[in-house]
Design an enzyme around this catalytic site. Structure first.
Site, PDB file in Angstrom:
ATOM      1  N   SER A  69      67.865   5.416  41.073  1.00 20.44           N
ATOM      2  CA  SER A  69      69.260   5.848  41.018  1.00 20.44           C
ATOM      3  C   SER A  69      70.047   5.560  42.283  1.00 20.44           C
ATOM      4  O   SER A  69      71.240   5.303  42.242  1.00 20.44           O
ATOM      5  CB  SER A  69      69.321   7.355  40.740  1.00 20.44           C
ATOM      6  N   CYS A  70      69.403   5.586  43.450  1.00 16.90           N
ATOM      7  CA  CYS A  70      70.186   5.584  44.682  1.00 16.90           C
ATOM      8  C   CYS A  70      70.274   4.236  45.369  1.00 16.90           C
ATOM      9  O   CYS A  70      71.091   4.043  46.256  1.00 16.90           O
ATOM     10  CB  CYS A  70      69.625   6.600  45.677  1.00 16.90           C
ATOM     11  N   GLY A  71      69.417   3.281  44.994  1.00 19.91           N
ATOM     12  CA  GLY A  71      69.446   2.015  45.709  1.00 19.91           C
ATOM     13  C   GLY A  71      68.698   2.139  47.021  1.00 19.91           C
ATOM     14  O   GLY A  71      67.717   2.853  47.126  1.00 19.91           O
TER      15      GLY A  71
END
Length: 282
Positions: A114-116
């Site tokens: 989700s966050c990279g």
């Protein structure tokens, strides 16, 4: 490898009626990326296009820039203690002329679906110097009507999403709206890496006359990946982050958000949008 989707039993409730049925879910497994034999990063991804994902990740990190930088990518045999190959560990071997960064604990990154990119020591560490400035000669001009048509084209090309409803996607279009490539993954940053990695291996970087469309929001990491690949236009169906807008403004990237139907917000690089009228502009 047959690991993109998995089946699980689910209890279904519809208008108070209960039933059990198998459901198709998108697979999510860890992938460890090694660079010349040394561990570099772990990402949670949907299995498939793993070599492209690893190559694209290293483009965004500034390690790779052209096909000749890459010797090969292999799955690591005997990745577990009992010698089993899990196909969850890849080793990227670089050419002798490639300067490999010092891999320290501070340098190691853990990326989630989700966050990279996470775990960078500071924002400055993420602002990797791009190999190619975002420059279009002649200038790239994209009509709003063309941008409006791209989400439907992306959706029509999402094969796994139709079965699971649980995947992000990234698509690369030509300046005329032709779909050049599309990749799906549980993480939108992985989907972009798969696109960029394929372009690297095909000798197609920089992607200087293309439009990148991503499902969901446009984070700083996605803007960085676009810049590192030389992509001049990044469009998202949802909102960008403030840092994504800042990076786009600094680098000359055209950043479009909330691309839904005929509506969109242009946050940076509006000179590439072929507007028919400026009467409503303040």
């Amino acid at each position: 490898m047959g690991r993109v989707t998995e089946r699980r039993k689910v209890l279904r409730i519809r208008d108070g009626a209960l039933s059990t049925r198998p459901d198709t879910l998108v697979a999510e497994e860890p992938l460890e990326i090694r660079l010349d034999g040394r561990p570099l990063a772990i990402t949670m991804r949907t299995p498939g296009d793993d070599f492209a994902l690893a190559a694209g990740f290293l483009v965004s990190e500034g390690v790779l820039g052209e096909a000749s930088d890459l010797l090969n990518i292999v799955y690591c045999a005997g990745a577990t203690a009992d010698g089993t190959n899990t196909y969850n560990v890849v080793d990227v071997r670089t050419a002798p002329h490639v300067v490999v960064p010092d891999i320290t604990l501070e340098r190691n990154v853990y990326t989630t679906s989700s966050c990279g990119l996470c775990g960078k020591a500071s924002l400055d560490a993420v602002r990797t110097t791009a190999r190619w400035p975002i420059a279009d000669t002649p200038p790239l001009r994209v009509e709003p009507e063309l941008l409006s048509a791209l989400p439907d084209r992306l959706r029509a090309a999402q094969r796994v999403f139709d079965r699971t409803g649980g995947l992000h996607a990234a698509a690369l279009f030509s300046e005329g709206g032709e779909l050049l490539d599309v990749r799906e993954d549980v993480g939108r940053h992985n989907a972009v890496d798969k696109l960029v990695g394929r372009a690297l291996r095909d000798g197609a970087l920089p992607l200087s006359r293309t439009v990148l469309l991503v499902s969901g929001r446009a984070s700083f990491e996605l803007a960085q990946k676009a810049v590192m690949a030389g992509i001049p236009v990044l469009a998202a169906v949802s909102a960008p982050s403030s840092l994504a807008v800042d990076l786009a403004t600094e680098t000359g990237l055209t950043l479009v958000g909330f691309l839904r139907g005929s509506s969109m917000n242009v946050y940076a690089g509006e000179d590439r949008i072929a507007l028919r009228s400026t009467a409503a502009l303040d």
